[in-house]
Design an enzyme around this catalytic site. Sequence first.
Site, PDB file in Angstrom:
ATOM      1  CE  LYS A   1      -5.170  -0.430  -1.681  1.00 30.58           C
ATOM      2  NZ  LYS A   1      -3.852  -0.178  -1.068  1.00 30.58           N
TER       3      LYS A   1
ATOM      4  CB  CYS B   1      -9.475  -1.015  -9.787  1.00 27.00           C
ATOM      5  SG  CYS B   1     -10.272   0.473 -10.386  1.00 27.00           S
TER       6      CYS B   1
ATOM      7  CG  ASP C   1      -1.585   1.239   1.496  1.00 24.39           C
ATOM      8  OD1 ASP C   1      -2.309   1.678   0.587  1.00 24.39           O
ATOM      9  OD2 ASP C   1      -1.425   1.827   2.588  1.00 24.39           O
TER      10      ASP C   1
ATOM     11  CB  SER D   1      -1.911   3.220  -4.166  1.00 21.80           C
ATOM     12  OG  SER D   1      -2.317   4.409  -3.568  1.00 21.80           O
ATOM     13  CG  ASN D   2      -8.012   2.338  -2.602  1.00 23.99           C
ATOM     14  OD1 ASN D   2      -7.774   1.502  -3.474  1.00 23.99           O
ATOM     15  ND2 ASN D   2      -8.832   2.103  -1.580  1.00 23.99           N
TER      16      ASN D   2
ATOM     17  CG  ASP E   1      -1.431   7.551   0.131  1.00 27.62           C
ATOM     18  OD1 ASP E   1      -0.292   7.841  -0.301  1.00 27.62           O
ATOM     19  OD2 ASP E   1      -2.473   7.760  -0.520  1.00 27.62           O
TER      20      ASP E   1
END
Length: 183
Positions: A102, A100, A8, A51-52, A10
Amino acid sequence: MNKICFLDKDGTLVDNSQYPEIIPSDKLLKNDVIEGLQYLQKQGYKLIIVSNQSWVSKGKHTIERTKQIFESLITQLKEYNIHIEEYYFCPHLRSMHCECKKPNNKLILEALKKYKGDPKKSLIIGDMDRDIIAGKRSGIKTVLVQTGCGKKFLDCDPDHIITNLNAIGEVIDEQNTKEHNKF
Ligand SMILES: [Zn+2]
């Protein structure tokens, strides 16, 4: 088949402590991650960021700016001989119901396929429940770090909880010992 470690961004690789005043970008958590990433690499893991980045849909960052942030992160890590294979990000909002973002796992499945990842030998490291759920849905090991928002998600039932990414060696060593004892 390859071992892949999904990361991940952030709160796991970069600082997100100023959020929401400052949107997390490329401020590497140097003291928390370098040794751990080097260790993973030495153990033969391919490193892939998932990553989101809903900031894009919120109009806070353009796609271009988002890519620059990832590239900057990759450049910083190169100075420590850490190679990031690829980065994937979801630019959507939760309300867009994409596959896509998470805890959905489309990006993880795509990467496992592209890089011939063995789910049994792969893992995800993140600081939020959504990372852990996405990992479980993909059939890979899940590790929660206590950097970022990690302390808020201690009860999300990850396979392992570690202080920060540098402590990943404890998990891998334990797993290697278990594997070894099987024979
Ligand atoms: Zn998405």
